[in-house]
Write a protein that holds these residues in place. Structure first.
Motif, PDB file in Angstrom:
ATOM      1  N   PHE A  60       0.797  -1.230   0.000  1.00 39.24           N
ATOM      2  CA  PHE A  60       0.000   0.000   0.000  1.00 39.24           C
ATOM      3  C   PHE A  60       0.828   1.277   0.000  1.00 39.24           C
ATOM      4  N   LEU A  61       2.166   1.189  -0.073  1.00 36.74           N
ATOM      5  CA  LEU A  61       2.978   2.405  -0.112  1.00 36.74           C
ATOM      6  C   LEU A  61       2.621   3.290  -1.304  1.00 36.74           C
ATOM      7  N   LEU A  62       2.566   2.682  -2.463  1.00 37.19           N
ATOM      8  CA  LEU A  62       2.250   3.464  -3.665  1.00 37.19           C
ATOM      9  C   LEU A  62       0.801   3.929  -3.647  1.00 37.19           C
ATOM     10  N   THR A  63      -0.110   3.070  -3.203  1.00 37.84           N
ATOM     11  CA  THR A  63      -1.520   3.450  -3.110  1.00 37.84           C
ATOM     12  C   THR A  63      -1.704   4.640  -2.172  1.00 37.84           C
ATOM     13  N   ALA A  64      -0.961   4.637  -1.058  1.00 40.48           N
ATOM     14  CA  ALA A  64      -1.057   5.746  -0.108  1.00 40.48           C
ATOM     15  C   ALA A  64      -0.623   7.057  -0.743  1.00 40.48           C
ATOM     16  N   ASN A 395       9.688   4.349  -2.226  1.00 38.43           N
ATOM     17  CA  ASN A 395       9.495   3.584  -0.998  1.00 38.43           C
ATOM     18  C   ASN A 395       8.946   2.191  -1.279  1.00 38.43           C
ATOM     19  N   SER A 396       8.105   2.062  -2.303  1.00 40.12           N
ATOM     20  CA  SER A 396       7.636   0.732  -2.683  1.00 40.12           C
ATOM     21  C   SER A 396       8.795  -0.140  -3.140  1.00 40.12           C
ATOM     22  N   MET A 397       9.674   0.431  -3.960  1.00 38.26           N
ATOM     23  CA  MET A 397      10.825  -0.334  -4.433  1.00 38.26           C
ATOM     24  C   MET A 397      11.717  -0.754  -3.276  1.00 38.26           C
ATOM     25  N   ARG A 398      11.906   0.127  -2.316  1.00 36.58           N
ATOM     26  CA  ARG A 398      12.759  -0.216  -1.178  1.00 36.58           C
ATOM     27  C   ARG A 398      12.134  -1.321  -0.333  1.00 36.58           C
ATOM     28  N   GLN A 399      10.825  -1.236  -0.090  1.00 39.27           N
ATOM     29  CA  GLN A 399      10.183  -2.240   0.743  1.00 39.27           C
ATOM     30  C   GLN A 399      10.059  -3.571   0.012  1.00 39.27           C
ATOM     31  N   VAL A 400       9.748  -3.527  -1.283  1.00 37.82           N
ATOM     32  CA  VAL A 400       9.736  -4.758  -2.067  1.00 37.82           C
ATOM     33  C   VAL A 400      11.140  -5.357  -2.088  1.00 37.82           C
ATOM     34  N   GLY A 401      12.158  -4.496  -2.099  1.00 41.34           N
ATOM     35  CA  GLY A 401      13.531  -4.983  -2.023  1.00 41.34           C
ATOM     36  C   GLY A 401      13.793  -5.750  -0.743  1.00 41.34           C
ATOM     37  N   VAL A 402      13.277  -5.246   0.387  1.00 40.11           N
ATOM     38  CA  VAL A 402      13.441  -5.962   1.657  1.00 40.11           C
ATOM     39  C   VAL A 402      12.812  -7.349   1.570  1.00 40.11           C
ATOM     40  N   VAL A 403      11.570  -7.412   1.079  1.00 37.79           N
ATOM     41  CA  VAL A 403      10.880  -8.701   0.963  1.00 37.79           C
ATOM     42  C   VAL A 403      11.633  -9.630   0.013  1.00 37.79           C
ATOM     43  N   MET A 404      12.064  -9.082  -1.131  1.00 41.73           N
ATOM     44  CA  MET A 404      12.802  -9.875  -2.106  1.00 41.73           C
ATOM     45  C   MET A 404      14.104 -10.394  -1.520  1.00 41.73           C
ATOM     46  N   GLY A 405      14.852  -9.517  -0.847  1.00 41.64           N
ATOM     47  CA  GLY A 405      16.136  -9.916  -0.286  1.00 41.64           C
ATOM     48  C   GLY A 405      15.990 -11.013   0.746  1.00 41.64           C
ATOM     49  N   ILE A 406      15.018 -10.863   1.645  1.00 39.48           N
ATOM     50  CA  ILE A 406      14.800 -11.889   2.664  1.00 39.48           C
ATOM     51  C   ILE A 406      14.372 -13.199   2.016  1.00 39.48           C
TER      52      ILE A 406
END
Length: 473
Positions: A60-64, A395-406
């Motif tokens: 929801f980062l981008l939606t927000a 911010n979406s890219m950064r948070q998706v990066g966290v999920v992807m990295g983990i």
């Protein structure tokens, strides 16, 4: 400087809110053993206590940002803080693992509203010459909160009760809401109508991709429960891109990604955040599972790493223009990649903490540069009126990066090692660290290819349609 909309009050209000929301990414991790005993929870329930927050936060980062542009950034920001506060109270009062997971999911929605709008509100409240410092400060606070979240959670659990991991947010939120209504200025994005179909497409597309990546850590990448949502989500995102090129009021103007600087700066955010935080997820467990430090002890020993951004981020914001944002972004990725390579070379069941210490300091230096400059670099390639949506994308890219990295590093860890013994843990950790090093090397290459400056002045939407600004009071 007028009080309403002033730079310092805006920075303090949005900075505290962003710190609070970012910290809750991982603050609960050290409380999981206590929660398991309290609710007799399954391993999957414990995982979703963390993943529910990460999932909704990323989606929801981008939606927000879209809703903030349409309905008013201050109004939506206050709504996000309110929702986060109420969800924190619900999590603290949860009487079952299922209730806790639901409350965490709602917390994530509130958090997803806070940070992209906080960044836009801060940028619009300060003159151009102080913009870099403000972005660096806000981004540094957010990054620091993510990094020290597990340590703060460990302190709370060891000295008090797991409920206070969530209760601590409530008084902060109750103070922030009236302050935000009093001191923040209202503003809107350039388009008066909401692109409902585009908003739904990007939200559902991100849901599929992120949900699949989250599930991959336990099911593996070959599971249909991973493949189907990832493929469906990717298809919806492609549909979204095609659709946005055909509507008069797109939520994300396609021309943004025709800018090489905007596209590459967001790719850097995805890769650097993914490589580093995927490694952090495993290294914090290494300190406890292999080196046998307590949660608080492990957190204390990561402070040379997690506190470096506090020192580095303000300096990076101050000297970024003089030295060059691109140079510092490349340096940040190289420093973090070098630190992970050092970890990979020295980790063993008998390694001394002092051998790990230099790499922690170097990684902290690199994180400080990245936190300070990532959002700033992205905003350099858009107009003032597009900073809200650009902040949401970054911010979406950064948070998706966290999920992807983990997901990627944890999957590699599970395929080559495990938790049965310290030796087996190290057998999985070492190749995962090398993978993180490779991801950061790609991030450094993308940073090197990013233009140093926008090639030409960015067209301003206000020349076509005036920006609506409201001073309510």
């Amino acid at each position: 400087m007028n009080v309403r909309g002033g730079g310092l009050p805006t920075f303090l209000i949005t900075g505290v809110a962003a710190f609070m929301a970012s910290m809750d990414n991982l603050v609960v991790t050290t409380a999981l053993p206590t929660i398991r005993d309290r609710f007799n929870a399954s391993l999957e329930s414990l995982e979703w206590t963390v993943n529910a927050y990460t999932l909704t936060y990323a989606i929801f980062l981008l939606t927000a940002a879209i809703l903030g542009d349409r309905f008013g950034r201050r109004r939506v920001f206050v709504g996000g803080v309110t929702l986060f506060t109420l969800a924190s109270a619900a999590a603290a009062m949860a009487t079952s693992a299922e209730m806790l997971v639901l409350a965490r999911a709602v917390q994530g929605v509130g958090a997803s509203v806070i940070f992209p709008l906080a960044l836009t509100l801060v940028v619009q409240s300060v003159p151009q010459e102080r913009r870099g410092m403000s972005i660096a400060g806000l981004s540094g606070m957010s990054g620091l909160a993510i990094a020290i979240g597990p340590w703060i959670g460990g302190v709370i659990v060891e000295l008090g009760d797991w409920h206070w991991v969530f209760w601590i947010n409530v008084p902060i939120g109750l103070v922030l809401v009236p302050l935000a209504l009093r001191f923040l200025s209202e503003s809107h994005g350039p388009y008066g109508r909401l692109d409902v179909r585009g908003t739904l497409l990007v939200t559902l597309g991100l849901l599929g991709v992120v949900y699949g990546m989250v599930r991959s850590t336990t099911l593996g990448w070959g599971s249909p429960q991973v493949i189907v949502p990832v493929v469906a989500g990717a298809a919806l995102l492609v549909w979204f891109v095609v659709f946005e090129g055909r509507v008069p009021n797109p939520v994300m103007p396609p021309r943004l990604f025709r800018s090489r600087g905007f596209t590459l700066s967001n790719l850097v955010a995805l890769l650097v955040q993914g490589g580093m935080f995927g490694a952090v997820f495993l290294l914090t467990q290494f300190l406890q599972h292999v080196l046998n430090f307590s949660p608080m002890g492990a957190g204390l020993r990561t402070l040379p790493w997690t506190m470096m951004p506090v020192l580095v981020a303000p300096l990076a914001g101050m000297f970024g223009e003089r030295i060059g944002v691109r140079r510092l972004m490349v340096a940040g990725a190289v420093l973090q990649g070098g630190a992970l390579a050092w970890f990979a070379l020295v980790v063993s069941p008998e390694v001394s903490y002092l051998v790990l210490l230099p790499a922690m300091v170097v990684a902290g230096l690199g994180m400080g540069l990245f936190f300070a400059l990532s959002a700033r670099q992205t905003l350099d390639f858009v107009s003032v009126e597009e900073e809200g949506i650009a902040s949401g994308v970054n911010n979406s890219m950064r948070q998706v990066g966290v999920v992807m990295g983990i997901a990627v590093l944890s999957g590699l860890f599970a395929s080559t090692g495990g938790y049965a013994s310290p030796e087996e843990f190290v057998s999985g950790l070492r190749p995962a660290l090398w993978a993180g090093t490779a991801i950061l090397a790609l991030g450094a290459l993308a940073a090197l290819l990013t233009p140093a400056r926008p090639p030409a002045p960015v067209a301003r939407i206000e020349e076509i349609k005036p920006l609506r600004t409201v001073e309510s009071g």
